[in-house]
Design an enzyme around this catalytic site. Structure first.
Site, PDB file in Angstrom:
ATOM      1  CG  HIS A   1      40.174  35.507  41.589  1.00 45.63           C
ATOM      2  ND1 HIS A   1      41.466  35.746  41.758  1.00 45.63           N
ATOM      3  CD2 HIS A   1      39.465  36.693  41.460  1.00 45.63           C
ATOM      4  CE1 HIS A   1      41.845  37.402  41.992  1.00 45.63           C
ATOM      5  NE2 HIS A   1      40.335  37.747  41.795  1.00 45.63           N
TER       6      HIS A   1
ATOM      7  CG  HIS B   1      35.820  40.317  41.557  1.00 44.58           C
ATOM      8  ND1 HIS B   1      35.882  40.383  42.999  1.00 44.58           N
ATOM      9  CD2 HIS B   1      37.150  39.861  41.168  1.00 44.58           C
ATOM     10  CE1 HIS B   1      37.032  40.170  43.237  1.00 44.58           C
ATOM     11  NE2 HIS B   1      37.817  40.032  42.400  1.00 44.58           N
TER      12      HIS B   1
ATOM     13  CG  HIS C   1      41.886  40.022  45.603  1.00 45.71           C
ATOM     14  ND1 HIS C   1      40.914  39.441  45.757  1.00 45.71           N
ATOM     15  CD2 HIS C   1      41.844  40.386  44.320  1.00 45.71           C
ATOM     16  CE1 HIS C   1      40.124  39.273  44.849  1.00 45.71           C
ATOM     17  NE2 HIS C   1      40.407  39.838  43.887  1.00 45.71           N
TER      18      HIS C   1
ATOM     19  CD  GLU D   1      45.123  42.803  41.304  1.00 43.47           C
ATOM     20  OE1 GLU D   1      44.493  42.914  42.431  1.00 43.47           O
ATOM     21  OE2 GLU D   1      44.641  42.774  40.239  1.00 43.47           O
TER      22      GLU D   1
ATOM     23  CG  ASP E   1      40.237  39.565  38.938  1.00 44.02           C
ATOM     24  OD1 ASP E   1      39.451  39.677  39.913  1.00 44.02           O
ATOM     25  OD2 ASP E   1      41.217  40.130  38.576  1.00 44.02           O
ATOM     26  CG  ASP E   2      37.138  41.802  37.838  1.00 45.89           C
ATOM     27  OD1 ASP E   2      35.953  42.000  38.645  1.00 45.89           O
ATOM     28  OD2 ASP E   2      38.170  41.816  38.307  1.00 45.89           O
TER      29      ASP E   2
HETATM   30  N1  ADE Z   1      37.725  43.830  42.532  1.00 43.35           N
HETATM   31  C1  ADE Z   1      37.306  43.083  41.489  1.00 43.35           C
HETATM   32  N2  ADE Z   1      38.379  42.909  40.779  1.00 43.35           N
HETATM   33  C2  ADE Z   1      39.374  42.973  41.816  1.00 43.35           C
HETATM   34  C3  ADE Z   1      40.805  42.942  41.301  1.00 43.35           C
HETATM   35  N3  ADE Z   1      41.608  42.370  40.642  1.00 43.35           N
HETATM   36  N4  ADE Z   1      41.811  43.329  42.302  1.00 43.35           N
HETATM   37  C4  ADE Z   1      41.279  43.924  43.493  1.00 43.35           C
HETATM   38  N5  ADE Z   1      39.912  44.064  43.791  1.00 43.35           N
HETATM   39  C5  ADE Z   1      39.090  43.645  42.923  1.00 43.35           C
HETATM   40 ZN    ZN Z   2      39.941  39.662  41.977  1.00 42.15          ZN
END
Ligand code: ADE
Ligand code: ZN
Length: 332
Positions: free
Chosen positions: A18, A20, A198, A201, A279-280
């Site tokens: 996971h 991005h 997703h 969350e 994630d990011d």
């Molecule tokens: N796009 C990038 N990171 C995300 C996240 N944690 N939740 C939803 N969309 C995303």
């Molecule tokens: Zn994500």
């Protein structure tokens, strides 16, 4: 003891499921691409960019994430973005990565598949050749946009399907339930693509049900709120539908008030196939190993939990069964 656990995590081979790619855009690259393309940014230094990353929920992050991605313009920008993340994989012993990209973030700005896909492909080929990096791509639809836009994106991707393993669903969760994309995911399935989404969350367990029932997903991204519904937990365990959990993301976006409140150990205790992911990473303060380290620092996590989480990263992956088994044998 904590240091021993961290050393083990650092050296063991891991998979990341996971991530991005647009969320791995480091402030240094963002500023150099802004300069290259003459894009005005509201930041005058790297420190100012980092201090802007103070989020109170998912949307406050997404606003900056889409804005940051606006510096990505030509093939070489996408190459640099991907190659930089793959080098982090090498440093962190992430031997296999399943990487999400958001085409609509770029096509909406008139930057098409013919620009970003060759950039990604060039970086991936180079990393495969240079150190044997394994990775695959997940094309994610933005759920705040229409079904029609997602359908059009799927059609635009048809020339590139050989490079894409799965489709995903991301962006603003609340108010955009999975059911909105049932027909898009059915078509993606007919094209032979795997499916992730997703869910759970910020959204309720009903959205996780929606992703499993309406989208027939192979994995849930996040899914931490599934624990609020015992029937859902039983369903995910029975079907062995994995959750790609992102600890630093969850605390940065206030899904949990503090890492000590994170529920990943409860997820494991219920028998869920939980995994750890970044994630990011550029927005949330760390790559994959940093996410494991945060768990080690703040939870009563033991070596057996870490072994389970790393094993889950391979068993939940889209790697062929034989390859999974050969990595699993190395996790001791
Ligand atoms: N796009 C990038 N990171 C995300 C996240 N944690 N939740 C939803 N969309 C995303
Ligand atoms: Zn994500």
């Amino acid at each position: 003891m904590k240091n021993e656990l961290k050393e083990w995590v650092s050296r063991v081979p891991k998979a990341e499921l996971h991530l991005h790619i647009e969320g791995s855009l480091e402030p240094e690259l963002m500023m150099s691409l802004a300069l290259k393309h003459g894009v005005e940014l509201p930041y005058s230094s790297i420190e100012e960019v980092r201090s802007a990353y103070d989020f109170h929920n998912l949307q406050s992050f997404l606003d900056l994430y889409y804005f940051g991605a606006s510096v990505l313009r030509d093939e070489d920008d996408f190459y640099q973005l991907m190659y930089a993340y793959l080098q982090k994989c090498r440093e962190d012993n992430v031997v296999h990565a399943e990487i999400m990209f958001d085409p609509q973030t770029h096509t909406q700005r008139n930057i098409g598949f013919e620009v970003f896909m060759p950039g990604f492909a060039r970086a991936i080929k180079q990393a495969e050749k240079e150190w044997g990096q394994s990775c695959l791509l997940i094309m994610s639809f933005l759920r705040h946009l229409s079904e029609e836009s997602a359908m059009q994106t799927l059609e635009e991707a048809r020339h590139y399907l050989a490079m894409i393993t799965a489709v995903g669903l991301d962006s603003s969760e609340l108010g955009n339930p999975p059911e909105k994309f049932e027909r898009v995911f059915a078509k993606a399935r007919a094209y032979g693509l795997k499916r992730v989404a997703h869910a759970g969350e910020e959204g309720p367990p009903a959205y996780v049900w929606g992703a499993t029932k309406s989208l027939a997903v192979d994995r849930i991204d996040h899914g931490v709120r599934s624990i609020e519904d015992a029937k859902l937990v039983a369903h995910l365990v029975k079907q062995q539908i994995p959750l790609t959990v992102c600890p630093l993301s969850n605390t940065k976006l206030k899904v949990f008030g503090h890492m000590t409140e994170h529920n990943i150990l409860q997820l494991l205790e219920h028998g869920l196939v939980a995994t750890v992911n970044a994630d990011d990473p550029s927005y949330f303060g760390g790559y994959l190993n940093d996410n494991y380290f945060a768990l080690i620092d703040h939870l009563p996590i033991e070596k057996s939990h870490l072994v389970q989480l790393v094993k889950n990263s391979f068993s939940a992956s889209f790697l062929p069964e034989k390859v999974k088994q050969s990595w699993l044998a190395k996790i001791i």
